[in-house]
Design a protein around this motif. Structure first.
Motif, PDB file in Angstrom:
ATOM      1  N   ASN A 161       0.842  -1.183   0.000  1.00  6.88           N
ATOM      2  CA  ASN A 161       0.000   0.000   0.000  1.00  6.88           C
ATOM      3  C   ASN A 161       0.885   1.244   0.000  1.00  6.88           C
ATOM      4  OD1 ASN A 161      -2.442   1.440   0.069  1.00  6.88           O
ATOM      5  ND2 ASN A 161      -2.285   1.698   2.294  1.00  6.88           N
ATOM      6  N   ASN A 162       0.374   2.331  -0.548  1.00 12.51           N
ATOM      7  CA  ASN A 162       1.130   3.575  -0.616  1.00 12.51           C
ATOM      8  C   ASN A 162       0.576   4.615   0.348  1.00 12.51           C
ATOM      9  OD1 ASN A 162       2.913   5.651  -1.743  1.00 12.51           O
ATOM     10  ND2 ASN A 162       1.019   6.521  -2.562  1.00 12.51           N
ATOM     11  N   VAL A 163       1.456   5.214   1.180  1.00  8.21           N
ATOM     12  CA  VAL A 163       1.054   6.311   2.060  1.00  8.21           C
ATOM     13  C   VAL A 163       1.871   7.570   1.746  1.00  8.21           C
ATOM     14  CG1 VAL A 163       0.350   4.768   3.913  1.00  8.21           C
ATOM     15  CG2 VAL A 163       2.700   5.657   3.873  1.00  8.21           C
ATOM     16  N   ALA A 164       2.714   7.498   0.699  1.00  5.19           N
ATOM     17  CA  ALA A 164       3.560   8.640   0.347  1.00  5.19           C
ATOM     18  C   ALA A 164       2.784   9.636  -0.510  1.00  5.19           C
ATOM     19  CB  ALA A 164       4.797   8.164  -0.406  1.00  5.19           C
ATOM     20  N   PRO A 165       2.869  10.918  -0.228  1.00  2.00           N
ATOM     21  CA  PRO A 165       2.223  11.932  -1.086  1.00  2.00           C
ATOM     22  C   PRO A 165       2.939  12.009  -2.432  1.00  2.00           C
ATOM     23  CG  PRO A 165       3.558  12.994   0.609  1.00  2.00           C
ATOM     24  CD  PRO A 165       3.544  11.533   0.936  1.00  2.00           C
ATOM     25  N   LEU A 166       2.186  12.046  -3.533  1.00  2.21           N
ATOM     26  CA  LEU A 166       2.760  12.039  -4.881  1.00  2.21           C
ATOM     27  C   LEU A 166       2.582  13.361  -5.614  1.00  2.21           C
ATOM     28  CD1 LEU A 166       1.523   8.506  -6.061  1.00  2.21           C
ATOM     29  CD2 LEU A 166       3.682   9.100  -4.945  1.00  2.21           C
ATOM     30  N   ALA A 167       1.668  14.209  -5.148  1.00  7.15           N
ATOM     31  CA  ALA A 167       1.377  15.466  -5.849  1.00  7.15           C
ATOM     32  C   ALA A 167       2.604  16.371  -5.871  1.00  7.15           C
ATOM     33  CB  ALA A 167       0.215  16.184  -5.169  1.00  7.15           C
ATOM     34  N   ASN A 168       2.865  16.949  -7.032  1.00 13.64           N
ATOM     35  CA  ASN A 168       3.942  17.928  -7.235  1.00 13.64           C
ATOM     36  C   ASN A 168       5.350  17.361  -7.046  1.00 13.64           C
ATOM     37  OD1 ASN A 168       2.082  20.076  -7.709  1.00 13.64           O
ATOM     38  ND2 ASN A 168       1.821  20.312  -5.492  1.00 13.64           N
ATOM     39  N   LEU A 169       5.496  16.056  -6.963  1.00 16.93           N
ATOM     40  CA  LEU A 169       6.817  15.460  -6.789  1.00 16.93           C
ATOM     41  C   LEU A 169       7.736  15.772  -7.965  1.00 16.93           C
ATOM     42  CD1 LEU A 169       6.556  11.849  -5.305  1.00 16.93           C
ATOM     43  CD2 LEU A 169       7.884  13.770  -4.432  1.00 16.93           C
ATOM     44  N   ALA A 170       7.183  15.785  -9.170  1.00 20.69           N
ATOM     45  CA  ALA A 170       7.993  15.926 -10.378  1.00 20.69           C
ATOM     46  C   ALA A 170       8.000  17.342 -10.941  1.00 20.69           C
ATOM     47  CB  ALA A 170       7.491  14.945 -11.444  1.00 20.69           C
ATOM     48  N   LYS A 171       7.615  18.331 -10.136  1.00 22.56           N
ATOM     49  CA  LYS A 171       7.463  19.689 -10.676  1.00 22.56           C
ATOM     50  C   LYS A 171       8.785  20.296 -11.132  1.00 22.56           C
ATOM     51  CE  LYS A 171       7.678  21.886  -6.103  1.00 22.56           C
ATOM     52  NZ  LYS A 171       6.978  22.780  -5.158  1.00 22.56           N
ATOM     53  N   ASN A 172       9.908  19.822 -10.593  1.00 25.01           N
ATOM     54  CA  ASN A 172      11.206  20.375 -10.976  1.00 25.01           C
ATOM     55  C   ASN A 172      11.994  19.459 -11.906  1.00 25.01           C
ATOM     56  OD1 ASN A 172      10.909  22.720  -9.361  1.00 25.01           O
ATOM     57  ND2 ASN A 172      11.494  21.547  -7.545  1.00 25.01           N
ATOM     58  N   ASP A 173      11.337  18.436 -12.441  1.00 25.19           N
ATOM     59  CA  ASP A 173      12.027  17.479 -13.308  1.00 25.19           C
ATOM     60  C   ASP A 173      11.552  17.642 -14.751  1.00 25.19           C
ATOM     61  OD1 ASP A 173      13.805  15.040 -13.447  1.00 25.19           O
ATOM     62  OD2 ASP A 173      12.003  14.271 -14.397  1.00 25.19           O
ATOM     63  N   THR A 174      12.482  17.492 -15.689  1.00 25.22           N
ATOM     64  CA  THR A 174      12.151  17.667 -17.112  1.00 25.22           C
ATOM     65  C   THR A 174      11.760  16.372 -17.792  1.00 25.22           C
ATOM     66  OG1 THR A 174      14.491  17.402 -17.726  1.00 25.22           O
ATOM     67  CG2 THR A 174      13.706  19.648 -17.293  1.00 25.22           C
ATOM     68  N   ARG A 175      11.954  15.240 -17.139  1.00 27.39           N
ATOM     69  CA  ARG A 175      11.665  13.948 -17.772  1.00 27.39           C
ATOM     70  C   ARG A 175      10.336  13.352 -17.333  1.00 27.39           C
ATOM     71  NH1 ARG A 175      16.923  14.277 -16.268  1.00 27.39           N
ATOM     72  NH2 ARG A 175      18.412  14.348 -18.014  1.00 27.39           N
ATOM     73  N   ILE A 176       9.862  13.727 -16.159  1.00 27.84           N
ATOM     74  CA  ILE A 176       8.612  13.175 -15.617  1.00 27.84           C
ATOM     75  C   ILE A 176       7.582  14.298 -15.483  1.00 27.84           C
ATOM     76  CG2 ILE A 176       7.562  11.915 -13.707  1.00 27.84           C
ATOM     77  CD1 ILE A 176      10.357  10.878 -12.997  1.00 27.84           C
ATOM     78  N   ASN A 177       6.412  14.095 -16.095  1.00 28.96           N
ATOM     79  CA  ASN A 177       5.328  15.073 -15.964  1.00 28.96           C
ATOM     80  C   ASN A 177       4.683  15.005 -14.584  1.00 28.96           C
ATOM     81  OD1 ASN A 177       5.435  16.281 -18.533  1.00 28.96           O
ATOM     82  ND2 ASN A 177       4.377  14.535 -19.437  1.00 28.96           N
ATOM     83  N   ARG A 178       4.381  13.794 -14.161  1.00 32.63           N
ATOM     84  CA  ARG A 178       3.797  13.596 -12.838  1.00 32.63           C
ATOM     85  C   ARG A 178       3.907  12.135 -12.452  1.00 32.63           C
ATOM     86  NH1 ARG A 178      -2.794  13.181 -13.154  1.00 32.63           N
ATOM     87  NH2 ARG A 178      -2.937  12.083 -15.157  1.00 32.63           N
ATOM     88  N   ILE A 179       3.710  11.874 -11.137  1.00 29.90           N
ATOM     89  CA  ILE A 179       3.664  10.512 -10.604  1.00 29.90           C
ATOM     90  C   ILE A 179       2.302  10.344  -9.942  1.00 29.90           C
ATOM     91  CG2 ILE A 179       4.702   8.878  -8.991  1.00 29.90           C
ATOM     92  CD1 ILE A 179       7.347  10.254  -9.352  1.00 29.90           C
TER      93      ILE A 179
END
Length: 433
Positions: free
Chosen positions: A69-87
């Motif tokens: 199960n996942n309890v980690a927040p995923l929103a805005n994780l990739a905002k500073n990365d050029t290869r990943i739009n979102r997770i």
């Protein structure tokens, strides 16, 4: 404070609830963007049981964590990365599983592997997304006349690998990058010298990759910056390390090798992702350059120690020897500078000071510059500025020599501290530029 406390309670509750139906928990997700790749690290409570696949139009990487199960927040994780739009999460194919989707900007070469607990980290799943680029082939062409002397600067650790950790939680990687950037600025201000950073930000670079980068940039010398920590707080002071044939096996040398091996597990999986087709093999076979490389490294280290003594206490006053990966490429003269011990309160206070960091960077630069002014590489600007020598033969006069080298008699006398125009056979004169 109330909102923060409520968030902590929610995360704890979610973790407890998840364990009721899942054997594993994704506790955190971290992203480390780098120039050539992006690393995504999933922190898990237990060893991951996973599978993955890619989709196109649009490009996606889909990872199924079985019985987790996942309890980690995923929103805005990739905002500073050029290869990943979102997770994001999605509906998985397995019961009691979690599906994580990485929406990608393009197609990448991937390396995905689990890592066992080590150092400050527990179980992890590491995803490396590498840019699809043509392999860089280093062609050793004759370098242009009056070229810059190129200094490779390696800031130790980085990204997933924090290096040593002080009592208050400060990471070594932060200190080494700060000193390295100060050294870079000083080198780039010097005419005839240019700096190349092995890592310019907070990301991990595999130890073998560090020397590959230096080789691709055709550096004349590689300096690796570190700030060590020992198992006790007593050791303090700077030291300079090189590789030579004696490979002294002091307690500190063994400790450093062990720490380096642990860093590879923290940051890159070490041998798990090493390619069998090793481009360095040809270099190691060309062992004819080894003795000269070691000679340069030793002389450079002694120069730097002389300058460091002026600004900081030395833990060791002579070059130390250790079989460290970043130093072992026989074609690249190199040294590792331990700027102090962050496990020692006095050293740590200095290493956190911008003034002291500048002094350390200046000392390292001055030591390297003094060497290259005395022994400039052929074809470099420094070589063209180095005064030449002339030995007086029978029948030569000061005016004749001045005419030959297109300098004035006054310049010759000043360069050689001569009081008169009289010279003798066999006397060696410095010819100024």
């Amino acid at each position: 404070m109330r909102i923060r406390s409520l968030n902590i309670i929610i995360v704890v509750c979610l973790t407890l609830l998840s364990k009721a139906w899942a054997a594993n928990v994704i506790e955190g997700v971290r992203i480390w963007p780098a120039p050539e790749n992006t690393r995504v690290v999933f922190d898990l409570a237990e060893k991951p049981d996973y599978s993955y696949f890619f989709l196109s139009n649009p490009n996606r990487l889909v990872i199924d964590f079985k019985n987790a199960n996942n309890v980690a927040p995923l929103a805005n994780l990739a905002k500073n990365d050029t290869r990943i739009n979102r997770i994001r999460t999605s509906t998985g194919k397995y019961k009691n599983s979690t599906r994580i989707v990485l929406d990608l900007n393009s197609a990448y070469t991937e390396t995905i592997f689990p890592l066992a607990p080590t150092g400050p980290y527990g179980n992890r799943l590491v995803v490396d997304l590498l840019d699809k680029a043509k392999k860089v082939v280093v062609v050793h062409k004759p370098k242009d006349n009056k070229r810059d002397v190129i200094i490779g600067i390696d800031a130790g650790h980085g990204g997933e690998d924090p290096g040593s950790i002080s009592k208050n939680g400060t990471y070594e990687k932060k200190i080494t990058l700060s000193i390295a950037k100060r050294l870079e600025a000083i080198v780039n201000k010097e005419p005839g010298m240019r700096a190349v950073m092995v890592r310019g930000g907070d990301y991990f670079v595999n130890l073998n990759k560090r020397t590959q980068i230096a080789r691709q940039k055709q550096v004349d010398f590689l300096v690796s910056i570190h700030a060590d920590a020992f198992r006790t707080s007593q050791p303090r002071g700077a030291s300079v390390w090189i590789v030579n044939d004696s490979r002294a096996q002091s307690e500190l040398s063994k400790w450093m090798r062990s720490r380096e091996q642990n860093s590879e597990l923290l940051g890159g999986g070490g041998e798990l992702i090493k390619k069998t087709n090793d481009d360095n093999l040809a270099v190691f076979l060309a062992d004819l350059t080894k003795d000269k490389s070691l000679e340069i490294s030793d002389q450079m280290a002694r120069n730097v120690i002389l300058e460091l003594k002026k600004v900081t206490k030395m833990h060791k006053s002579t070059p130390q020897n250790a079989s460290l990966a970043v130093l072992k490429s026989s074609d690249i003269p190199s040294m590792l500078v331990e700027t102090g011990f962050i496990s020692n309160s006095y050293d740590f206070k200095n290493l956190m000071s911008s003034t002291h960091q500048k002094k350390l960077a200046n000392a390292i630069f001055t030591g390297m510059k003094n060497y290259f002014v005395k022994y400039p590489p052929a074809g470099s600007l420094l070589a063209s500025l180095k005064p030449s020598k002339h030995k007086i033969s029978r029948g030569e006069s000061l005016s004749l020599i001045a005419h030959k080298y297109k300098v004035s008699v006054k310049q010759l006398k000043l360069a050689n501290n001569l009081k008169t125009d009289v010279v003798r056979v066999g006397q060696t004169l410095t010819i100024p530029k």
